[in-house]
Scaffold this motif. Sequence first.
Motif, PDB file in Angstrom:
ATOM      1  N   THR A  98      63.637 -42.219  -2.068  1.00 52.64           N
ATOM      2  CA  THR A  98      63.121 -40.983  -1.473  1.00 52.64           C
ATOM      3  C   THR A  98      61.900 -40.490  -2.231  1.00 52.64           C
ATOM      4  OG1 THR A  98      64.653 -39.609  -2.768  1.00 52.64           O
ATOM      5  CG2 THR A  98      65.377 -40.313  -0.576  1.00 52.64           C
ATOM      6  N   LYS A 202      60.385 -29.218   3.248  1.00 50.07           N
ATOM      7  CA  LYS A 202      59.518 -30.184   3.910  1.00 50.07           C
ATOM      8  C   LYS A 202      58.127 -30.138   3.310  1.00 50.07           C
ATOM      9  CE  LYS A 202      58.622 -26.860   7.659  1.00 50.07           C
ATOM     10  NZ  LYS A 202      58.747 -26.614   9.122  1.00 50.07           N
ATOM     11  N   TRP A 212      57.734 -35.745   5.433  1.00 52.31           N
ATOM     12  CA  TRP A 212      59.138 -35.839   5.054  1.00 52.31           C
ATOM     13  C   TRP A 212      59.827 -34.475   5.143  1.00 52.31           C
ATOM     14  CZ3 TRP A 212      60.289 -32.711   1.003  1.00 52.31           C
ATOM     15  CH2 TRP A 212      59.294 -32.438   0.057  1.00 52.31           C
ATOM     16  N   ARG A 234      70.015 -35.065   3.177  1.00 51.25           N
ATOM     17  CA  ARG A 234      69.541 -36.086   4.116  1.00 51.25           C
ATOM     18  C   ARG A 234      68.014 -36.018   4.140  1.00 51.25           C
ATOM     19  NH1 ARG A 234      72.185 -37.571   9.769  1.00 51.25           N
ATOM     20  NH2 ARG A 234      73.422 -38.729   8.247  1.00 51.25           N
ATOM     21  N   THR A 236      64.469 -37.503   5.733  1.00 48.25           N
ATOM     22  CA  THR A 236      63.889 -38.183   6.893  1.00 48.25           C
ATOM     23  C   THR A 236      62.367 -38.167   6.792  1.00 48.25           C
ATOM     24  OG1 THR A 236      63.904 -36.136   8.210  1.00 48.25           O
ATOM     25  CG2 THR A 236      65.814 -37.599   8.426  1.00 48.25           C
ATOM     26  N   THR A 237      61.766 -39.191   7.360  1.00 48.69           N
ATOM     27  CA  THR A 237      60.324 -39.289   7.458  1.00 48.69           C
ATOM     28  C   THR A 237      59.985 -40.273   8.572  1.00 48.69           C
ATOM     29  OG1 THR A 237      58.282 -39.978   6.324  1.00 48.69           O
ATOM     30  CG2 THR A 237      60.308 -41.073   5.664  1.00 48.69           C
ATOM     31  N   LYS A 238      58.831 -40.096   9.189  1.00 47.67           N
ATOM     32  CA  LYS A 238      58.403 -41.011  10.246  1.00 47.67           C
ATOM     33  C   LYS A 238      58.071 -42.398   9.699  1.00 47.67           C
ATOM     34  CE  LYS A 238      56.627 -37.393  13.318  1.00 47.67           C
ATOM     35  NZ  LYS A 238      55.426 -36.820  13.980  1.00 47.67           N
ATOM     36  N   ARG A 240      60.020 -44.148   8.049  1.00 45.62           N
ATOM     37  CA  ARG A 240      61.275 -44.906   7.985  1.00 45.62           C
ATOM     38  C   ARG A 240      62.111 -44.577   9.211  1.00 45.62           C
ATOM     39  NH1 ARG A 240      65.041 -46.938   3.886  1.00 45.62           N
ATOM     40  NH2 ARG A 240      67.152 -46.503   4.593  1.00 45.62           N
ATOM     41  N   SER A 241      62.677 -45.591   9.842  1.00 44.63           N
ATOM     42  CA  SER A 241      63.408 -45.375  11.086  1.00 44.63           C
ATOM     43  C   SER A 241      64.766 -44.708  10.877  1.00 44.63           C
ATOM     44  CB  SER A 241      63.605 -46.708  11.821  1.00 44.63           C
ATOM     45  OG  SER A 241      64.326 -47.629  11.001  1.00 44.63           O
ATOM     46  N   GLU A 242      65.399 -44.968   9.728  1.00 44.33           N
ATOM     47  CA  GLU A 242      66.723 -44.415   9.456  1.00 44.33           C
ATOM     48  C   GLU A 242      66.646 -43.349   8.363  1.00 44.33           C
ATOM     49  OE1 GLU A 242      69.480 -45.095  11.087  1.00 44.33           O
ATOM     50  OE2 GLU A 242      68.444 -46.536  12.389  1.00 44.33           O
ATOM     51  N   PRO A 243      67.531 -42.340   8.419  1.00 41.40           N
ATOM     52  CA  PRO A 243      67.553 -41.339   7.340  1.00 41.40           C
ATOM     53  C   PRO A 243      68.158 -41.926   6.066  1.00 41.40           C
ATOM     54  CG  PRO A 243      69.363 -40.953   8.863  1.00 41.40           C
ATOM     55  CD  PRO A 243      68.518 -42.053   9.473  1.00 41.40           C
ATOM     56  N   ASP A 245      70.730 -40.807   3.054  1.00 39.10           N
ATOM     57  CA  ASP A 245      71.709 -39.823   2.622  1.00 39.10           C
ATOM     58  C   ASP A 245      71.989 -39.997   1.135  1.00 39.10           C
ATOM     59  OD1 ASP A 245      71.932 -38.803   5.178  1.00 39.10           O
ATOM     60  OD2 ASP A 245      73.656 -40.057   5.707  1.00 39.10           O
TER      61      ASP A 245
END
Length: 254
Positions: A98, A202, A212, A234, A236-238, A240-243, A245
Amino acid sequence: MLLLGTHLVFQLTPSLKRCWLGGEPEISINICPYLVSRGIKGGIRGEGMMPSRFLYICICSTHSQTLLTMACPDTVTLKNLTGKHRLNKGLSDGIDETLKLQGVGYLKRTAIANFSLTLEFSQHTDDGIEHIDIKQTLSGGFKAPTENIVMDGEEHPKNDDLFGPLIGQTRRVKVDELDIDFLKEEWTEDTLEDGVIYGVVKSDTEKTGKDWVIHLVWGFTIKEGVRKFARRYRFTTKERSEPIDVKLYYDYVE
């Protein structure tokens, strides 16, 4: 849990003769110049030689050793968040991936991975709004910036030393108000009763170009039979397709 064989980098000062990781465990340390050419065990590849004012420290042991930790008292709750809590890296998930996606460079990520972080909380209410102040200390007594959290649910911009411009908001919510199942799991009864501390952090995309987002929850949990302060988030970012955790567990110090 303190894993011996850890490699650390410290800035050398006249008073720096040895390094203690939270108290004074009876372990020996070797100190030698931080050299890159030997890879991780003698430095960091590809970054050149560190200045002489830095030391490369290896805590020496041929095996891992577990230091006994106290359970966090029942009197410490999310309504009375006090005391010092040290990140237990042996129980926690890694955060290197991350950090990389957040734009943190290799040298800084390596330093973060090798330092131990202690959080000291103080909590108060001002005009009906909860505030939490977090004093952060790194291994060896090095200070990190104090974090001041306003739990009003409003967005607050911040220029963070590590992540750059970001926007955060924090509030107290009941677990069943959360949309992410991962953030609802393993909390103690007092945490469920008091409501978790829920934050959304964010990157300020207009200023950083990063997109992110972190959904973060604080509370108390039982880990290996011991009550501990814990955080879950959790990421997330564009990019990467999956989050991603992440679970973080903290040992109660005092």
